[in-house]
Design an enzyme around this catalytic site. Structure first.
Site, mmCIF file in Angstrom:
data_model
loop_
_atom_site.group_PDB
_atom_site.id
_atom_site.type_symbol
_atom_site.label_atom_id
_atom_site.label_comp_id
_atom_site.label_asym_id
_atom_site.label_seq_id
_atom_site.Cartn_x
_atom_site.Cartn_y
_atom_site.Cartn_z
ATOM 1 N N CYS A 117 0.752 -1.007 0.127
ATOM 2 C CA CYS A 117 -0.005 0.006 -0.107
ATOM 3 C C CYS A 117 0.820 1.317 0.141
ATOM 4 C CB CYS A 117 -0.992 0.133 1.085
ATOM 5 S SG CYS A 117 -1.961 -1.231 1.114
ATOM 6 N N HIS A 258 -3.056 7.186 2.497
ATOM 7 C CA HIS A 258 -3.502 5.913 1.856
ATOM 8 C C HIS A 258 -4.727 5.549 2.383
ATOM 9 C CE1 HIS A 258 -4.235 1.774 1.038
ATOM 10 N NE2 HIS A 258 -3.751 1.427 2.226
ATOM 11 N N ASN A 288 -10.064 -0.086 0.390
ATOM 12 C CA ASN A 288 -8.737 -0.170 0.275
ATOM 13 C C ASN A 288 -8.084 -0.673 -0.909
ATOM 14 O OD1 ASN A 288 -5.854 -0.451 0.625
ATOM 15 N ND2 ASN A 288 -6.179 -1.220 2.971
HETATM 16 N N1 COA Z 1 -18.337 -7.637 10.893
HETATM 17 C C1 COA Z 1 -18.577 -7.843 12.145
HETATM 18 N N2 COA Z 1 -17.852 -7.868 13.167
HETATM 19 C C2 COA Z 1 -16.657 -8.162 12.971
HETATM 20 C C3 COA Z 1 -16.146 -7.831 11.630
HETATM 21 C C4 COA Z 1 -17.019 -7.781 10.707
HETATM 22 N N3 COA Z 1 -16.505 -7.522 9.383
HETATM 23 N N4 COA Z 1 -14.761 -7.971 11.679
HETATM 24 C C5 COA Z 1 -14.256 -8.209 12.907
HETATM 25 N N5 COA Z 1 -15.628 -8.286 13.872
HETATM 26 C C6 COA Z 1 -15.805 -8.496 15.268
HETATM 27 C C7 COA Z 1 -14.509 -9.583 15.664
HETATM 28 O O1 COA Z 1 -14.775 -10.640 15.637
HETATM 29 C C8 COA Z 1 -14.433 -8.921 17.203
HETATM 30 O O2 COA Z 1 -15.461 -9.665 17.844
HETATM 31 P P1 COA Z 1 -15.286 -10.302 19.175
HETATM 32 O O3 COA Z 1 -15.083 -8.892 20.140
HETATM 33 O O4 COA Z 1 -16.554 -10.916 19.450
HETATM 34 O O5 COA Z 1 -14.134 -11.011 19.179
HETATM 35 C C9 COA Z 1 -14.957 -7.616 17.301
HETATM 36 O O6 COA Z 1 -15.711 -7.322 15.712
HETATM 37 C C10 COA Z 1 -13.987 -6.520 17.013
HETATM 38 O O7 COA Z 1 -12.905 -6.901 16.287
HETATM 39 P P2 COA Z 1 -11.615 -6.034 16.376
HETATM 40 O O8 COA Z 1 -10.574 -6.765 15.311
HETATM 41 O O9 COA Z 1 -11.013 -5.732 17.637
HETATM 42 O O10 COA Z 1 -12.107 -4.576 15.423
HETATM 43 P P3 COA Z 1 -11.405 -3.310 15.191
HETATM 44 O O11 COA Z 1 -12.020 -2.342 15.916
HETATM 45 O O12 COA Z 1 -9.834 -3.473 15.510
HETATM 46 O O13 COA Z 1 -11.621 -3.150 13.565
HETATM 47 C C11 COA Z 1 -10.453 -3.113 11.696
HETATM 48 C C12 COA Z 1 -11.090 -4.029 12.705
HETATM 49 C C13 COA Z 1 -9.730 -4.372 10.689
HETATM 50 C C14 COA Z 1 -11.509 -2.420 11.135
HETATM 51 C C15 COA Z 1 -9.433 -2.385 12.342
HETATM 52 O O14 COA Z 1 -8.557 -3.056 13.081
HETATM 53 C C16 COA Z 1 -8.484 -1.816 11.207
HETATM 54 O O15 COA Z 1 -8.976 -1.002 10.433
HETATM 55 N N6 COA Z 1 -7.221 -1.819 11.271
HETATM 56 C C17 COA Z 1 -6.356 -1.531 10.004
HETATM 57 C C18 COA Z 1 -6.440 -2.395 8.945
HETATM 58 C C19 COA Z 1 -5.837 -1.813 7.782
HETATM 59 O O16 COA Z 1 -5.940 -0.676 7.357
HETATM 60 N N7 COA Z 1 -5.110 -2.590 7.021
HETATM 61 C C20 COA Z 1 -4.473 -2.268 5.659
HETATM 62 C C21 COA Z 1 -3.443 -1.399 5.914
HETATM 63 S S1 COA Z 1 -2.712 -1.124 4.445
#
Ligand code: COA
Length: 333
Positions: A117, A258, A288
């Site tokens: 990215c 990004h 993304n």
């Molecule tokens: N829909 C519903 N629930 C979901 C889900 C979805 N698509 N994805 C995850 N969950 C659930 C998880 O299972 C977890 O449940 P639990 O508490 O029962 O275990 C809960 O939601 C929270 O998950 P978590 O991973 O802690 O969420 P988060 O607030 O960290 O959000 C992202 C997840 C991926 C959106 C966030 O971490 C993020 O944006 N990270 C950066 C990723 C990124 O930009 N990557 C590319 C970089 S180039």
């Protein structure tokens, strides 16, 4: 520290292309256990474009390139160099040469680079070096990805994030240098946070010699680690690039990040005290799109007449590697 040695660099044209098929959050909730509300609240993403089986990275990259060349007002035959930043080439040997042929850019040398990215920023700085050393005059940078090929569509933690797309810019040697400052970083110690790894099974060839044959495995990501990395490292690297450009955050017209997650955009803007109306965001429509996300957002903004010649843009990309970087540039000649 002065970062210019020879001629200056200007960014004089942009283009972009996305596949036709749109998949919104509601559609995704039919495939995995998720909801529009969850995805919008956690990421800001509402829809994404996905390439179908007939679609190719080369096709959207070529279309984006044609838009940038046309805006730059040059002929493809005037290009000296084509750099394709991608992690998802149609051919592992590289896709840049095929794009060169499709553009009719006979004179240009073409090659791929991979920085996930961060590919647009790394490509921009790489392209600028060839101009600054006086070797090349017109350079086309394309940043494109078709991550849908490598997403695990049964993993709700990752499949909601990504989309496909392509963006491109033309850089040209210029009397005034419009690339005002940059900083590139990488840290392989955090490599495991975000990977698309090759995995092969051993296949015995001769007694004592075996090779590994297989394929790449779907994207694997520690979302929380990547989030923490982005909100810490992106403001730092932007501050460093701004320092090199001898500018403060108040002096920039646009923040171009990004397009990974609206919460990351908001957190970075808040850290740098940049008001939201100066933050470019189109991730609601595209998700993304990896290397493509920044030139795709830039091109939309330019074509809508929002970015004007002379506007100062602070740009930062981040992603797998881990890699991250920032470039401060002025749009136009
Ligand atoms: N829909 C519903 N629930 C979901 C889900 C979805 N698509 N994805 C995850 N969950 C659930 C998880 O299972 C977890 O449940 P639990 O508490 O029962 O275990 C809960 O939601 C929270 O998950 P978590 O991973 O802690 O969420 P988060 O607030 O960290 O959000 C992202 C997840 C991926 C959106 C966030 O971490 C993020 O944006 N990270 C950066 C990723 C990124 O930009 N990557 C590319 C970089 S180039």
């Amino acid at each position: 520290m002065k970062q210019q040695l020879g001629p200056g660099v200007a960014i004089i044209g942009s283009g972009s292309a996305v596949p036709e098929a749109a998949v919104d959050n509601q559609d995704l909730s039919q495939i995995v256990d998720t909801s529009d509300q969850w995805i919008v609240e956690r990421t800001g993403i509402r829809s994404r474009r996905l390439a179908d089986a007939q679609g190719s990275l080369t096709a959207i990259a070529t279309a984006a390139a044609q838009g940038a060349i046309s805006m730059a007002g040059i002929a493809p035959s005037e290009l000296d160099l084509i750099i394709l930043a991608t992690s998802t080439p149609d051919d592992l040997f590289g896709s840049a040469s095929l794009i060169q042929a499709q553009l009719g850019a006979q004179r240009a040398v073409a090659f791929d680079i991979t920085a996930a990215c961060s590919g647009f920023i790394f490509g921009l700085v790489t392209a600028a070096q060839y101009i600054r050393t006086g070797v090349y005059r017109n350079v086309l940078l394309i940043a494109a990805d078709v991550l849908s090929r490598w997403v695990d569509w049964s993993d709700r933690r990752t499949c909601i994030l990504f989309g496909d797309g392509a963006g491109a810019v033309v850089l040209q040697a210029n009397e005034c240098d419009r690339l005002l400052g940059f900083e590139l970083r990488s840290d392989g110690n955090q490599n495991s946070c975000l990977t698309l790894p090759y995995q092969g099974q051993p296949r015995a060839l001769t007694p004592g010699v075996s090779v590994a044959q297989g394929t790449y495995q779907p994207i694997s990501m520690n979302g929380q680690e990547v989030y923490r990395f982005a909100v810490k490292r992106v403001p730092e690297v932007l501050e460093k690039a701004l320092f090199r450009a001898q500018l403060s955050a108040e002096q920039i017209d646009w923040l171009l990040l990004h397009q990974a997650n609206q919460r990351i955009l908001d957190a970075v803007a808040q850290r740098l005290k940049i008001p939201s109306q100066r933050v470019i965001s189109n991730l609601a429509n595209y998700g993304n799109t990896s290397a493509a996300s920044m030139p795709l957002a830039l091109d939309e903004q330019v074509r809508q007449g929002k970015i004007k010649s002379g506007d100062v843009i602070a740009a930062s990309g981040f992603g797998a590697g881990l890699t991250w970087g920032a470039a401060i540039f002025q749009w136009g000649r």
